[in-house]
Structures are given as C-alpha cells and as structure tokens.
Scaffold this motif. Structure first.
Motif, PDB file in Angstrom:
ATOM      1  N   LEU A  45       0.827  -1.204   0.000  1.00 24.83           N
ATOM      2  CA  LEU A  45       0.000   0.000   0.000  1.00 24.83           C
ATOM      3  C   LEU A  45       0.864   1.258   0.000  1.00 24.83           C
ATOM      4  O   LEU A  45       0.591   2.213  -0.720  1.00 24.83           O
ATOM      5  CB  LEU A  45      -0.919   0.000   1.225  1.00 24.83           C
ATOM      6  CG  LEU A  45      -2.104  -0.979   1.193  1.00 24.83           C
ATOM      7  CD1 LEU A  45      -2.716  -1.099   2.580  1.00 24.83           C
ATOM      8  CD2 LEU A  45      -3.153  -0.507   0.205  1.00 24.83           C
ATOM      9  N   VAL A  46       1.925   1.256   0.803  1.00 21.91           N
ATOM     10  CA  VAL A  46       2.762   2.439   0.958  1.00 21.91           C
ATOM     11  C   VAL A  46       3.684   2.649  -0.242  1.00 21.91           C
ATOM     12  O   VAL A  46       3.749   3.743  -0.812  1.00 21.91           O
ATOM     13  CB  VAL A  46       3.617   2.344   2.241  1.00 21.91           C
ATOM     14  CG1 VAL A  46       4.643   3.474   2.302  1.00 21.91           C
ATOM     15  CG2 VAL A  46       2.719   2.396   3.462  1.00 21.91           C
ATOM     16  N   PHE A  47       4.394   1.599  -0.637  1.00 21.58           N
ATOM     17  CA  PHE A  47       5.487   1.779  -1.593  1.00 21.58           C
ATOM     18  C   PHE A  47       5.093   1.563  -3.056  1.00 21.58           C
ATOM     19  O   PHE A  47       5.816   1.999  -3.955  1.00 21.58           O
ATOM     20  CB  PHE A  47       6.659   0.874  -1.222  1.00 21.58           C
ATOM     21  CG  PHE A  47       7.215   1.172   0.143  1.00 21.58           C
ATOM     22  CD1 PHE A  47       7.873   2.362   0.400  1.00 21.58           C
ATOM     23  CD2 PHE A  47       7.053   0.271   1.197  1.00 21.58           C
ATOM     24  CE1 PHE A  47       8.377   2.656   1.663  1.00 21.58           C
ATOM     25  CE2 PHE A  47       7.557   0.554   2.462  1.00 21.58           C
ATOM     26  CZ  PHE A  47       8.210   1.750   2.698  1.00 21.58           C
ATOM     27  N   THR A  48       3.973   0.889  -3.313  1.00 23.70           N
ATOM     28  CA  THR A  48       3.544   0.694  -4.703  1.00 23.70           C
ATOM     29  C   THR A  48       2.168   1.283  -4.977  1.00 23.70           C
ATOM     30  O   THR A  48       1.700   1.220  -6.112  1.00 23.70           O
ATOM     31  CB  THR A  48       3.505  -0.807  -5.076  1.00 23.70           C
ATOM     32  OG1 THR A  48       2.379  -1.434  -4.434  1.00 23.70           O
ATOM     33  CG2 THR A  48       4.795  -1.507  -4.681  1.00 23.70           C
ATOM     34  N   LYS A  49       1.509   1.811  -3.936  1.00 22.40           N
ATOM     35  CA  LYS A  49       0.145   2.352  -4.061  1.00 22.40           C
ATOM     36  C   LYS A  49      -0.824   1.285  -4.573  1.00 22.40           C
ATOM     37  O   LYS A  49      -1.744   1.566  -5.360  1.00 22.40           O
ATOM     38  CB  LYS A  49       0.118   3.573  -4.992  1.00 22.40           C
ATOM     39  CG  LYS A  49       1.072   4.687  -4.594  1.00 22.40           C
ATOM     40  CD  LYS A  49       0.728   5.270  -3.236  1.00 22.40           C
ATOM     41  CE  LYS A  49       1.549   6.508  -2.893  1.00 22.40           C
ATOM     42  NZ  LYS A  49       2.968   6.214  -2.620  1.00 22.40           N
ATOM     43  N   ALA A  50      -0.615   0.074  -4.111  1.00 25.98           N
ATOM     44  CA  ALA A  50      -1.432  -1.048  -4.565  1.00 25.98           C
ATOM     45  C   ALA A  50      -2.871  -0.951  -4.077  1.00 25.98           C
ATOM     46  O   ALA A  50      -3.167  -0.321  -3.058  1.00 25.98           O
ATOM     47  CB  ALA A  50      -0.813  -2.363  -4.083  1.00 25.98           C
ATOM     48  N   LYS A  51      -3.746  -1.614  -4.809  1.00 29.32           N
ATOM     49  CA  LYS A  51      -5.134  -1.771  -4.399  1.00 29.32           C
ATOM     50  C   LYS A  51      -5.336  -3.223  -3.970  1.00 29.32           C
ATOM     51  O   LYS A  51      -4.876  -4.144  -4.645  1.00 29.32           O
ATOM     52  CB  LYS A  51      -6.084  -1.422  -5.549  1.00 29.32           C
ATOM     53  CG  LYS A  51      -6.020   0.039  -5.979  1.00 29.32           C
ATOM     54  CD  LYS A  51      -6.969   0.302  -7.144  1.00 29.32           C
ATOM     55  CE  LYS A  51      -6.897   1.758  -7.579  1.00 29.32           C
ATOM     56  NZ  LYS A  51      -7.788   2.025  -8.749  1.00 29.32           N
ATOM     57  N   LEU A  52      -6.020  -3.416  -2.845  1.00 28.37           N
ATOM     58  CA  LEU A  52      -6.303  -4.763  -2.361  1.00 28.37           C
ATOM     59  C   LEU A  52      -7.678  -5.194  -2.840  1.00 28.37           C
ATOM     60  O   LEU A  52      -8.668  -4.454  -2.696  1.00 28.37           O
ATOM     61  CB  LEU A  52      -6.245  -4.811  -0.836  1.00 28.37           C
ATOM     62  CG  LEU A  52      -4.876  -5.032  -0.190  1.00 28.37           C
ATOM     63  CD1 LEU A  52      -3.928  -3.887  -0.519  1.00 28.37           C
ATOM     64  CD2 LEU A  52      -5.027  -5.172   1.333  1.00 28.37           C
ATOM     65  N   ARG A  53      -7.740  -6.395  -3.423  1.00 29.04           N
ATOM     66  CA  ARG A  53      -9.004  -6.938  -3.903  1.00 29.04           C
ATOM     67  C   ARG A  53      -9.100  -8.421  -3.554  1.00 29.04           C
ATOM     68  O   ARG A  53      -8.081  -9.108  -3.490  1.00 29.04           O
ATOM     69  CB  ARG A  53      -9.125  -6.799  -5.423  1.00 29.04           C
ATOM     70  CG  ARG A  53      -9.241  -5.381  -5.944  1.00 29.04           C
ATOM     71  CD  ARG A  53      -9.580  -5.404  -7.421  1.00 29.04           C
ATOM     72  NE  ARG A  53     -10.845  -6.093  -7.670  1.00 29.04           N
ATOM     73  CZ  ARG A  53     -11.206  -6.604  -8.857  1.00 29.04           C
ATOM     74  NH1 ARG A  53     -10.371  -6.514  -9.890  1.00 29.04           N
ATOM     75  NH2 ARG A  53     -12.356  -7.211  -9.012  1.00 29.04           N
ATOM     76  N   PRO A  54     -10.315  -8.944  -3.351  1.00 28.56           N
ATOM     77  CA  PRO A  54     -10.463 -10.384  -3.133  1.00 28.56           C
ATOM     78  C   PRO A  54      -9.879 -11.162  -4.303  1.00 28.56           C
ATOM     79  O   PRO A  54     -10.186 -10.872  -5.470  1.00 28.56           O
ATOM     80  CB  PRO A  54     -11.974 -10.575  -3.024  1.00 28.56           C
ATOM     81  CG  PRO A  54     -12.488  -9.250  -2.574  1.00 28.56           C
ATOM     82  CD  PRO A  54     -11.600  -8.238  -3.246  1.00 28.56           C
ATOM     83  N   GLY A  55      -9.063 -12.155  -3.991  1.00 24.52           N
ATOM     84  CA  GLY A  55      -8.393 -12.915  -5.034  1.00 24.52           C
ATOM     85  C   GLY A  55      -9.346 -13.598  -5.990  1.00 24.52           C
ATOM     86  O   GLY A  55      -9.108 -13.642  -7.204  1.00 24.52           O
ATOM     87  N   ILE A  56     -10.448 -14.130  -5.461  1.00 25.67           N
ATOM     88  CA  ILE A  56     -11.378 -14.853  -6.323  1.00 25.67           C
ATOM     89  C   ILE A  56     -11.970 -13.924  -7.380  1.00 25.67           C
ATOM     90  O   ILE A  56     -12.182 -14.318  -8.534  1.00 25.67           O
ATOM     91  CB  ILE A  56     -12.496 -15.521  -5.483  1.00 25.67           C
ATOM     92  CG1 ILE A  56     -13.447 -16.327  -6.367  1.00 25.67           C
ATOM     93  CG2 ILE A  56     -13.250 -14.518  -4.657  1.00 25.67           C
ATOM     94  CD1 ILE A  56     -12.807 -17.481  -7.076  1.00 25.67           C
ATOM     95  N   GLU A  57     -12.206 -12.658  -7.035  1.00 26.75           N
ATOM     96  CA  GLU A  57     -12.757 -11.712  -8.011  1.00 26.75           C
ATOM     97  C   GLU A  57     -11.765 -11.443  -9.142  1.00 26.75           C
ATOM     98  O   GLU A  57     -12.155 -11.347 -10.309  1.00 26.75           O
ATOM     99  CB  GLU A  57     -13.127 -10.397  -7.324  1.00 26.75           C
ATOM    100  CG  GLU A  57     -14.315 -10.499  -6.379  1.00 26.75           C
ATOM    101  CD  GLU A  57     -14.667  -9.151  -5.781  1.00 26.75           C
ATOM    102  OE1 GLU A  57     -14.041  -8.139  -6.160  1.00 26.75           O
ATOM    103  OE2 GLU A  57     -15.578  -9.112  -4.926  1.00 26.75           O
ATOM    104  N   ILE A  58     -10.498 -11.318  -8.785  1.00 31.00           N
ATOM    105  CA  ILE A  58      -9.469 -11.074  -9.792  1.00 31.00           C
ATOM    106  C   ILE A  58      -9.414 -12.233 -10.782  1.00 31.00           C
ATOM    107  O   ILE A  58      -9.356 -12.032 -12.000  1.00 31.00           O
ATOM    108  CB  ILE A  58      -8.096 -10.881  -9.121  1.00 31.00           C
ATOM    109  CG1 ILE A  58      -8.110  -9.602  -8.270  1.00 31.00           C
ATOM    110  CG2 ILE A  58      -6.981 -10.820 -10.162  1.00 31.00           C
ATOM    111  CD1 ILE A  58      -6.866  -9.444  -7.411  1.00 31.00           C
ATOM    112  N   VAL A  59      -9.427 -13.452 -10.250  1.00 26.34           N
ATOM    113  CA  VAL A  59      -9.335 -14.633 -11.117  1.00 26.34           C
ATOM    114  C   VAL A  59     -10.595 -14.777 -11.968  1.00 26.34           C
ATOM    115  O   VAL A  59     -10.521 -15.062 -13.167  1.00 26.34           O
ATOM    116  CB  VAL A  59      -9.088 -15.899 -10.279  1.00 26.34           C
ATOM    117  CG1 VAL A  59      -9.095 -17.143 -11.169  1.00 26.34           C
ATOM    118  CG2 VAL A  59      -7.762 -15.796  -9.539  1.00 26.34           C
TER     119      VAL A  59
END
Length: 382
Positions: free
Chosen positions: A261-275
């Motif tokens: 979150l801090v160093f890449t500005k990532a977004k967290l999402r449920p893994g099953i939704e991504i797949v």
C-alpha cells in the motif's frame, strides 16, 4: 440435447492441481455423455495455483527467476507469470517468501524476509509488466514488506544513519526511510493485491498475533513483532505521511499488505474476483446448464473468499445449479446453500487412509462426477 457444463474447481491441496481436477471432472461427464459441451476453467483464489490458472486461461507464459528466499543467504528457484496480453504479470509471494520454502524446524519470522518477493516484482518490471497482480498467501514473514521494498530501491536506516537489512526483528530499529532510490517504474505500474485478509497491521487482530504463530513465532516473539510493526508504522507516518496502522488488509501476509500500500500504491481486492474476471467465468456460467466446482475441504471458512463460494455466487446470480465436490465436509456449511450451492458431495466412498485418498484423487473425482451426471440425466426424465 447434450448439456453444457462449466467446470471451475480449485486445487485439492497435496493431491491435485485445479487443472487435474477439471480433467477428472470432464472424464466423468464424458463417460455418461460423450457429446456434452464442457468449459474447463481451473480456478484459484489468489493463493497457490493463481499463476498457473491465469497463465493457462490467457495463453500466457511462466518466466523462471532465481531470487532470495525467506531465510537470509538462501536462494530459491521461483517464477512469475506473464499473461497473454503481454502487459500483466502475476506473482505468488509464497514462491519467493513462502512458508513452504522453510523446513518446520527453521521457521522463525524474526529472521525471515520478503526480499525475494521484491526481486520477483523487479523481474516482472524488467520483462515489461505494466500491471502486476500479487497473491500474498502463504508467507513466512512478518517484516511489514520492508524486505520487498528494499529490493525495489527503498532504504531503511537506524538512528545512526546505518542501513538496515529488514526482517521481523530489525524493522523495530528503523528510524528513517528513503524512497529516493525507489524504482521509477513503480509509479508507472498498476499493482493489485489478491487478498481476502482484512486484518490491520498491529493490535490484537494484527499481523503478529494472528499470523505470527503459524509462521513459527512463540508468544514472546509475537509481542516483539507487534511492537516492531508498530514502530515501523510510526516511522512510515513520520517520514512518508501515510498511516497504515489500521487500514483493513495492511496486516495481510505479515504486513506485506502495508508495504505494498505504501510503496507501490497497490489496491487490495479479493483474489477470487481477480481470477473470475481474468478467466471470464461469469460469461461462461451464464451460458451453462450446470456448474461443477470444488476444493479439498469445505467448511464454515469457505464463505470467506474461497473458490466454491465465489463460483456459487455467480451461479445464483444467473440461476444455475452449482455442485461442489470435496474430500472433506466440515462444520457450518449451511450458509453455503443460501449462497447458491445446490449440493456438496464427498468424493470419498468410505474411510480411506490419507495417503490413498491423496493418490486416488483424480479417480475419485471422475467417479463422483459420473455418478452426479447420471443423477442429473435421470432427473431430467422424471
């Protein structure tokens, strides 16, 4: 007229990959109906098997990389996936910084590091990735993602300005952070973290108390790790102006959620939704008559982001029956039927030794699926 089936199972841990499960299910169907239309969609939830699932679904490729393992001085043969679009990379943290890479008698989150995960990210950037999906399950670390960040150019210093090599123990000595050397490609890349964990970084529900023991921490180490993460978070806020202490998901994978979150500005999402999105599962289910899914164990935890639950929700949305095959039915599965599961089927025919059950997984899946198809066929004639 032959029915159309969607086969969307997860792997059966230590027995079958998701692809092997789909093949066994398909064999069971064609034993009864050789003309059945079958969509094979091996699944994953962001953990083990996610790279294989997404690479196969998009006709991508796996890239082998040697990186630092979770124990300092350890090198491991790892990989990441490049999807068929040539722009999206997929990483499983466990393949670089995972618990599976350390013998049980050497597991100690005070000394383990996420350095190798950062090296996988860097390798994906070198390969031209413009988007990186990171599955963060199965980690052996509680270093707040500092090791990963170091591999990407971040520098951590103690109160005397001496560079610190991050691990669970040393992050408590961090007094300053420099992002001047952070890889410039990070800001040009979209990062998505596949995680269903909502734990904060610190506190009773934080990374150390909840996940530390399963990574090898004893009770006193859990306290120390929590204190170290709290100190680390304080420095992040002081130097970078970001408060990650209580962000849901910041405690995932020993605090890697916070680091990303801090160093890449990532977004967290449920893994099953991504797949599901990557493999086009919803559209396939819309066109199906029946859906088969499954994983090694089904219980009350299945509703927290596991593959059968995600598949069932889509089945319910489009009014399709969903059959779940499993080797173990635990307690508390009543809610799963409300979510859209039509029935849960035990693939074991009786009391079976563990070794035999694991070895005969494909055979048991094929037989169980065949029996279910015979029931479905018979029911349609009533």
């Amino acid at each position: 007229m032959s029915l159309r089936f969607v086969l969307a199972p997860d792997s059966f841990k230590d027995s079958m990959t998701a692809k092997q499960v789909t093949n066994a299910m398909a064999a069971g169907i064609t034993n009864v109906d050789p003309y059945a239309r079958i969509d094979k969609v091996p699944m994953a939830d962001g953990g083990e098997g996610t790279v294989d699932t997404l690479v196969d679904a998009t006709h991508g490729k796996k890239i082998n990389v040697t990186v630092d393992g979770p124990i300092p001085g350890q090198k491991v043969e790892s990989f990441f996936g490049m999807l068929g679009d040539g722009k999206t990379a997929v990483i499983e943290m466990a393949k670089a910084s995972g618990l599976e890479l350390i013998p049980k008698n050497r597991r100690n989150p005070m000394v383990t590091t996420t350095l190798g995960t950062g090296e996988l990210i860097r390798a994906a950037l070198d390969f031209g990735a413009q988007k990186i999906i990171i599955g963060i399950g199965g980690s052996a670390t509680v270093d707040g993602g500092a090791g990963m960040a170091m591999a990407l150019g971040v520098r951590f210093m103690d109160e005397n300005g001496k560079v610190i090599i991050p691990n669970g123990s040393s992050i408590g000595r961090i007094s300053d952070i420099s992002v001047a050397g952070l890889d410039h490609r990070i800001s040009e890349t979209e990062f998505v973290v596949a995680s269903d964990v909502t734990n904060p970084l610190v506190g009773k529900n934080g990374a150390a108390p909840v996940f530390g023991p399963q990574k090898g921490a004893n009770s006193s180490q859990v306290v120390q790790l929590d204190d170290n993460l709290r100190s680390y978070a304080h420095v992040i806020y002081d130097k970078l102006g970001v408060d990650v202490t209580n962000i849901p998901g910041s405690g995932a994978a020993g605090g890697v959620g916070a680091g990303l979150l801090v160093f890449t500005k990532a977004k967290l999402r449920p893994g099953i939704e991504i797949v599901e999105e990557a493999v086009g599962l919803e559209e396939k289910i819309k066109q199906a008559d029946c859906v088969f899914t499954g994983e090694g164990s089904i219980d009350s935890q299945t509703k927290f982001g596991k593959v059968p639950f995600g598949v069932a929700k889509l089945g319910k949305k489009h009014h399709k029956p969903v059959f779940v095959e499993t080797a173990h039915i635990g307690d508390g599965i009543g809610d799963l039927y409300d979510a859209g599961i039509s029935t849960v089927i035990d693939i074991l025919s009786g009391v079976t030794p563990m070794a035999e059950a694991l070895e005969r997984g494909p055979e048991n899946i094929e037989r169980t699926t065949e029996n279910m198809i015979r029931i479905i066929k018979a029911s349609s004639k009533l």
